[in-house]
Design a protein around this motif. Structure first.
Motif, short mmCIF file in Angstrom:
data_model
loop_
_atom_site.label_atom_id
_atom_site.label_comp_id
_atom_site.label_asym_id
_atom_site.label_seq_id
_atom_site.Cartn_x
_atom_site.Cartn_y
_atom_site.Cartn_z
N LEU A 98 69.42 37.58 -6.38
CA LEU A 98 69.40 36.73 -7.57
C LEU A 98 68.42 35.57 -7.45
O LEU A 98 67.85 35.12 -8.44
N VAL A 99 68.27 35.06 -6.26
CA VAL A 99 67.42 33.87 -6.10
C VAL A 99 66.04 34.20 -5.53
O VAL A 99 65.18 33.32 -5.46
N ALA A 100 65.81 35.45 -5.15
CA ALA A 100 64.56 35.81 -4.48
C ALA A 100 63.34 35.54 -5.35
O ALA A 100 62.29 35.09 -4.85
N THR A 101 63.45 35.77 -6.66
CA THR A 101 62.29 35.60 -7.52
C THR A 101 61.82 34.15 -7.59
O THR A 101 60.66 33.87 -7.89
N ALA A 102 62.74 33.21 -7.29
CA ALA A 102 62.37 31.79 -7.34
C ALA A 102 61.42 31.41 -6.22
O ALA A 102 60.82 30.33 -6.25
N ARG A 105 55.41 34.66 -4.97
CA ARG A 105 54.06 34.10 -4.91
C ARG A 105 53.72 33.30 -6.16
O ARG A 105 53.19 32.17 -6.08
N ARG A 106 54.04 33.84 -7.32
CA ARG A 106 53.70 33.14 -8.57
C ARG A 106 54.48 31.83 -8.68
O ARG A 106 53.93 30.81 -9.11
N ALA A 107 55.76 31.87 -8.27
CA ALA A 107 56.57 30.65 -8.33
C ALA A 107 56.00 29.58 -7.41
O ALA A 107 56.00 28.38 -7.75
N MET A 108 55.52 29.98 -6.24
CA MET A 108 54.95 29.00 -5.31
C MET A 108 53.65 28.41 -5.85
O MET A 108 53.39 27.21 -5.68
N GLU A 109 52.84 29.22 -6.51
CA GLU A 109 51.61 28.70 -7.10
C GLU A 109 51.93 27.64 -8.15
O GLU A 109 51.24 26.63 -8.27
N GLY A 349 63.65 31.15 2.04
CA GLY A 349 62.81 30.01 1.69
C GLY A 349 61.52 29.91 2.46
O GLY A 349 60.83 28.88 2.38
N ALA A 350 61.15 30.97 3.20
CA ALA A 350 59.92 30.92 4.00
C ALA A 350 58.69 30.57 3.16
O ALA A 350 57.88 29.73 3.58
N PRO A 351 58.49 31.18 1.99
CA PRO A 351 57.30 30.80 1.19
C PRO A 351 57.29 29.33 0.81
O PRO A 351 56.23 28.69 0.84
#
Length: 396
Positions: A98-102, A105-109, A349-351
């Motif tokens: 559920l939380v992985a998409t947060a 890569r796009r979320a981090m950008e 939370g690694a990214p």
């Protein structure tokens, strides 16, 4: 029986809260006791890269499920229900997904400008001082502020979140303050988060909590206590990981001036430097598991129900996995470190941790001509958990 290496003076017995450099101990244990049961704590210890990696790849045998122990303490019950770090599949998979998409890569950008603003604001507050305490003034508040914005928590509540994070992670650098009760602080945070979740159910926004409130799993929505646990986990674990990664990065670069010069000369080397810090001085230098059955590791039988410490810090210095492992090399490639774990529990939370460390270090180096670690570094629990890190800076 205690094993002693006459060439190094190192013994197998070592406190689990020893903050001295563990590298000599890791080397002895990999060579002579790759799987070891200590009599003091009754725990099993695993030291070699291949064995640690294999154990982390087998959650059916090496279980992370410690919910029963945590649920025995009332304040920890909501934290337990949503804390997928202390779950095994399939429950772990359900919540983590559920939380992985947060954290994609796009979320981090999209998050990078926010992280940069927060880091620059903190450095602006410190600018002009020739000496500063890195943990207090940058590494500690930065991830709390980032996570608060990601979760949609009011910026006016930053001081409250900061206080809870200090108490619940043990990174409380305020020597004048009386130590707070972690259970009481967790209870306060649970109440606060539950109120925020209730408001987001009534009026969703663009933040992560709103997305979790509206998410469905197999046709069911998450219960409030599950949401409290998920958000608590992100605040506590995410905060500590990023704080220690920034602090350990500064320590590593200070101890290896030629590598620091290379990173200053080429900011593009920062990602590789961060990966090498995760290998060379990772804060999560051990992971705890419980065996569900008898299992053989490196020729030794570990019984069912045993508590096992998987020493990722030792695995990351194993010469069978890393050429010249005691050398800190920001250009090391490949770098199959276990600094963020491995397998189904690889750090979600690694990214975000990588992003925060890259931005914090990049802005610190860009805005200073030099950074030097001063005497007075304080640790807690281990060599890679930093309580205080005084530095001398020359501002650019």
């Amino acid at each position: 029986m205690t094993s002693h290496d006459e060439t190094t003076g190192v013994t197998a017995d070592r406190s689990l809260v020893d903050s001295s450099d563990p590298a000599p101990w890791f080397e002895l244990m990999r060579r002579r006791h790759p799987v070891w049961r200590d009599d003091q704590f009754g725990m099993w210890h695993v030291f070699r890269h291949a064995d640690v990696e294999a154990a982390l790849s087998d959650p059916a045998t090496f279980s992370s499920d410690s919910r029963a122990e945590m649920a025995a303490m009332p304040a920890f019950r909501p934290f337990t229900r949503g804390n997928f770090m202390v779950m095994d599949p399939p429950g772990h998979r359900r919540l983590r997904g559920l939380v992985a998409t947060a954290f994609g890569r796009r979320a981090m950008e999209q998050l990078e400008p926010l992280v940069t603003t927060i880091v620059d604001d903190l450095l602006d507050d410190a600018k002009g001082a020739g000496e500063l305490e890195l943990v207090t003034e940058l590494a500690h508040p930065m991830p709390v502020f980032v996570l608060a914005d990601l979760l949609g928590l009011p910026r006016s509540d930053r001081p409250l979140l900061f206080t809870w994070a200090k108490v619940l992670t043990g990174v409380d650098v305020s020597a004048a303050a009386e130590p707070a009760d972690p259970a009481s602080s967790l209870g306060e945070m649970n109440t606060y988060l539950l109120d925020h979740i209730t408001r987001r159910r009534r009026s969703p926004g663009p933040d992560l909590v709103s997305r979790l409130v509206q998410a469905e799993v197999d046709g069911d929505r998450l219960a409030d206590e599950e949401l409290v646990g998920i958000v608590s986990l992100l605040l506590i674990a995410g905060h500590l990981m990023a704080t220690m990664l920034v602090a350990n990065s500064v320590l590593c670069l200070d101890g290896h001036p030629e590598q620091a010069a290379a990173v200053r000369a080429d900011p593009g080397a920062l990602p590789g430097a961060i990966e090498e810090v995760l290998r060379y001085r990772n804060s999560a230098d051990r992971l705890v598991r419980t065996t569900t059955r008898e299992v053989e590791v490196a020729g030794r039988a570990i019984p069912a129900g045993a508590r096992v410490l998987l020493w990722t810090g030792s695995a990351n210095r194993d010469p069978s996995a890393f050429p010249d492992p005691e050398r800190f090399d920001v250009t090391r490639s490949p770098n199959r470190h276990l600094g963020f774990g491995h397998g189904v529990h690889f750090c979600l939370g690694a990214p975000l941790g990588r992003l925060e460390a890259r931005v914090a270090l990049g802005r610190l180096l860009a805005r200073t001509g030099s950074v030097r670690v001063l005497p007075g570094v304080e640790y807690f629990g281990s060599h890679s958990l930093i309580r205080k890190l005084p530095i001398k800076v020359r501002w650019a």
